[in-house]
Design an enzyme around this catalytic site. Structure first.
Site, short mmCIF file in Angstrom:
data_model
loop_
_atom_site.label_atom_id
_atom_site.label_comp_id
_atom_site.label_asym_id
_atom_site.label_seq_id
_atom_site.Cartn_x
_atom_site.Cartn_y
_atom_site.Cartn_z
N ASP A 85 -6.38 1.86 -0.17
CA ASP A 85 -5.30 2.78 0.18
C ASP A 85 -4.16 2.01 0.82
OD1 ASP A 85 -6.72 5.11 -0.64
OD2 ASP A 85 -7.89 5.00 1.20
N GLY A 117 -6.89 5.01 7.75
CA GLY A 117 -6.83 5.03 6.30
C GLY A 117 -7.06 6.43 5.79
N CYS A 118 -7.61 6.55 4.60
CA CYS A 118 -7.85 7.86 4.00
C CYS A 118 -8.68 8.73 4.95
CB CYS A 118 -8.57 7.70 2.67
SG CYS A 118 -9.00 9.27 1.90
N LEU A 119 -8.18 9.93 5.19
CA LEU A 119 -8.81 10.80 6.19
C LEU A 119 -10.17 11.32 5.77
CD1 LEU A 119 -8.22 13.82 4.89
CD2 LEU A 119 -6.03 13.47 5.99
N TRP A 120 -10.52 11.32 4.50
CA TRP A 120 -11.82 11.84 4.07
C TRP A 120 -12.96 11.07 4.73
CZ3 TRP A 120 -10.89 11.90 -1.93
CH2 TRP A 120 -9.97 12.90 -2.26
#
Length: 161
Positions: free
Chosen positions: A83, A9-12
């Site tokens: 996401d 998912g979101c890399l952060w």
């Protein structure tokens, strides 16, 4: 040191989580396995991923994948939390064939293996993300509210070093 690339998912949040794991040497936000970068700067087919450099004497590939499965929904296709889209698919990528073999073995050992949507592929076309995406949640902790990973998990291992 060994390197594997994980998508969740979101890399952060994925980067923030893996940066707290004992045995992880460094993390880097990036994108992988896409086909092209168009004129608008969009990544066609790329997946948001995190390059994970780890000490093979402290962590195994199985360990890294176990941690990944702690923060993802492995049955979801092209979605993690809020996401949605192909760039948020889950995956395990490597330039080392043995890593991919071990990732497939990990998945095959699970009783629910038929439902798992995590792709396991050789790494191709890796692009490091811009500096604003590197260690983003450390720089902008207020953005944690956008992360699909529960805050307790993001910091679960931070003080275990």
């Amino acid at each position: 040191m060994e390197t594997i690339y994980v998508a969740g998912g979101c890399l952060w949040g994925v980067e923030a989580f893996f940066s707290t794991i004992p045995g992880v040497i460094s993390t880097e936000a990036g994108r992988a396995n896409g086909s092209s970068l168009d004129l608008q700067g969009d990544y066609d087919g790329y997946v948001e991923c995190v390059k994970v450099d780890f000490n093979q004497h402290k962590l195994t590939v199985f360990d890294v994948i176990t941690y990944l499965f702690e923060i993802i929904d492995p049955y979801s296709i092209n979605r993690q939390g809020n996401d949605v889209g192909r760039k948020y698919r889950t995956g395990i990528y490597s330039l080392v064939n043995q890593h991919l073999i071990e990732a497939r073995q990990f998945i095959n050992q699970r009783q629910d293996r038929e439902r798992i949507a995590v792709e396991v592929l050789p790494l191709s076309n890796y692009v490091k993300s811009s500096e604003e995406h590197q260690q983003h949640l450390k720089k902008c902790p207020e953005d944690i509210v956008m992360c699909h990973i529960h805050p307790e998990l993001l910091y679960k291992y931070r003080y275990g070093d």
